[in-house]
Design a protein around this motif. Structure first.
Motif, PDB file in Angstrom:
ATOM      1  N   THR A   1      61.835  33.317  24.231  1.00 44.57           N
ATOM      2  CA  THR A   1      62.052  32.846  25.600  1.00 44.57           C
ATOM      3  C   THR A   1      62.085  34.009  26.589  1.00 44.57           C
ATOM      4  O   THR A   1      61.477  33.932  27.661  1.00 44.57           O
ATOM      5  CB  THR A   1      63.348  32.026  25.693  1.00 44.57           C
ATOM      6  N   ALA A   2      62.766  35.074  26.228  1.00 46.41           N
ATOM      7  CA  ALA A   2      62.828  36.239  27.121  1.00 46.41           C
ATOM      8  C   ALA A   2      61.443  36.843  27.326  1.00 46.41           C
ATOM      9  O   ALA A   2      61.072  37.211  28.451  1.00 46.41           O
ATOM     10  CB  ALA A   2      63.787  37.277  26.558  1.00 46.41           C
ATOM     11  N   THR A   3      60.650  36.911  26.268  1.00 43.84           N
ATOM     12  CA  THR A   3      59.285  37.427  26.381  1.00 43.84           C
ATOM     13  C   THR A   3      58.445  36.538  27.292  1.00 43.84           C
ATOM     14  O   THR A   3      57.672  37.018  28.125  1.00 43.84           O
ATOM     15  CB  THR A   3      58.639  37.517  24.986  1.00 43.84           C
ATOM     16  N   SER A   4      58.605  35.234  27.154  1.00 43.34           N
ATOM     17  CA  SER A   4      57.864  34.282  27.981  1.00 43.34           C
ATOM     18  C   SER A   4      58.229  34.420  29.459  1.00 43.34           C
ATOM     19  O   SER A   4      57.353  34.388  30.330  1.00 43.34           O
ATOM     20  CB  SER A   4      58.152  32.858  27.495  1.00 43.34           C
ATOM     21  N   ILE A   5      59.504  34.581  29.739  1.00 41.95           N
ATOM     22  CA  ILE A   5      59.948  34.749  31.126  1.00 41.95           C
ATOM     23  C   ILE A   5      59.376  36.043  31.704  1.00 41.95           C
ATOM     24  O   ILE A   5      58.864  36.069  32.826  1.00 41.95           O
ATOM     25  CB  ILE A   5      61.489  34.728  31.209  1.00 41.95           C
ATOM     26  N   GLY A   6      59.430  37.109  30.926  1.00 40.38           N
ATOM     27  CA  GLY A   6      58.857  38.379  31.373  1.00 40.38           C
ATOM     28  C   GLY A   6      57.359  38.286  31.610  1.00 40.38           C
ATOM     29  O   GLY A   6      56.837  38.812  32.592  1.00 40.38           O
ATOM     30  N   GLN A   7      56.672  37.591  30.727  1.00 38.63           N
ATOM     31  CA  GLN A   7      55.233  37.420  30.874  1.00 38.63           C
ATOM     32  C   GLN A   7      54.902  36.644  32.150  1.00 38.63           C
ATOM     33  O   GLN A   7      53.941  36.960  32.849  1.00 38.63           O
ATOM     34  CB  GLN A   7      54.679  36.701  29.651  1.00 38.63           C
ATOM     35  N   ALA A   8      55.699  35.644  32.453  1.00 36.16           N
ATOM     36  CA  ALA A   8      55.471  34.856  33.666  1.00 36.16           C
ATOM     37  C   ALA A   8      55.715  35.700  34.921  1.00 36.16           C
ATOM     38  O   ALA A   8      55.035  35.525  35.931  1.00 36.16           O
ATOM     39  CB  ALA A   8      56.367  33.626  33.674  1.00 36.16           C
ATOM     40  N   LEU A   9      56.666  36.609  34.847  1.00 32.97           N
ATOM     41  CA  LEU A   9      56.978  37.446  36.010  1.00 32.97           C
ATOM     42  C   LEU A   9      55.895  38.481  36.301  1.00 32.97           C
ATOM     43  O   LEU A   9      55.675  38.832  37.459  1.00 32.97           O
ATOM     44  CB  LEU A   9      58.321  38.149  35.816  1.00 32.97           C
ATOM     45  N   ILE A  10      55.225  38.975  35.276  1.00 26.38           N
ATOM     46  CA  ILE A  10      54.245  40.043  35.497  1.00 26.38           C
ATOM     47  C   ILE A  10      52.800  39.553  35.530  1.00 26.38           C
ATOM     48  O   ILE A  10      51.892  40.356  35.685  1.00 26.38           O
ATOM     49  CB  ILE A  10      54.378  41.159  34.437  1.00 26.38           C
ATOM     50  N   ARG A  11      52.587  38.267  35.434  1.00 29.33           N
ATOM     51  CA  ARG A  11      51.205  37.757  35.424  1.00 29.33           C
ATOM     52  C   ARG A  11      50.545  38.009  36.769  1.00 29.33           C
ATOM     53  O   ARG A  11      51.188  38.016  37.810  1.00 29.33           O
ATOM     54  CB  ARG A  11      51.172  36.292  35.025  1.00 29.33           C
ATOM     55  N   LYS A  12      49.240  38.175  36.731  1.00 32.78           N
ATOM     56  CA  LYS A  12      48.482  38.533  37.926  1.00 32.78           C
ATOM     57  C   LYS A  12      47.883  37.325  38.628  1.00 32.78           C
ATOM     58  O   LYS A  12      47.771  37.312  39.837  1.00 32.78           O
ATOM     59  CB  LYS A  12      47.361  39.503  37.555  1.00 32.78           C
TER      60      LYS A  12
END
Length: 185
Positions: A107-118
């Motif tokens: 879940t933490a990885t998913s949240i981080g991925q959503a924050l840095i997506r272009k």
């Protein structure tokens, strides 16, 4: 006199043929523009298809390398229990495998991925699912702390752990797919 008589006739014929030529040329230009836009649409559809295939491939890799490897402790516990002749329910295995910790990581990885997506594609949808993942993460943190309480039914905690794990995999897979989907503009 003949020259002047032919001159207007040539101008008229030339104007008429020019008009016809423009009309035919206009149709040819429209056909070329139509072919070009059809070709562009076909190329755009091919780029979108390729982007979706790439996103599915990346999501599959995420599933194998993140989820399956994260389940190895649970699978190891199941193997040891089977070799020792112990009969354990799936809920007991889920609790012993610390699925709450796996859920936190995914879940933490998913949240981080959503924050840095272009990309801008489905930004609102990803934000909504990520907000749900934040609530899920907070719940998992609380439940992981409560799992060692002797007053709590361990079988129930195992079932909750398993249901949170399934929910986590689904929601994080959705975010992973849409974050990896790089649609052409």
């Amino acid at each position: 006199m003949m020259v002047s008589a032919t001159q207007p006739a040539d101008d008229g014929a030339s104007s008429a043929s020019t008009g016809i030529g423009n009309s035919a040329g206009g149709t040819a230009d429209a056909d070329l523009a139509s072919d070009a836009s059809t070709d562009e649409a076909t190329q755009q559809a091919a780029r979108i298809k390729e982007a979706r295939l790439n996103a599915r491939t990346k999501t599959f890799h995420w599933l194998v390398f993140s989820v399956v490897f994260a389940l190895l402790p649970t699978l190891g516990n199941a193997t040891v229990a089977a070799l020792q002749g112990e009969s354990q329910t799936l809920a007991q295995l889920a609790l012993k495998g610390d699925l709450y910790i796996v859920c936190m990581g995914l879940t933490a990885t998913s949240i981080g991925q959503a924050l840095i997506r272009k990309g801008e594609h489905r930004k609102g949808f990803i934000a909504t699912v990520s907000t749900f993942n934040i609530v899920l993460l907070a719940s998992v943190v609380i439940l992981s702390g409560a799992q060692d309480d002797p007053k709590i039914d361990q079988e129930m905690m195992g079932r909750i752990s398993l249901s949170f794990f399934v929910t986590t995999v689904i929601t994080t897979a959705i975010v992973t797919y849409f974050c990896e989907l790089e649609l052409p503009e």
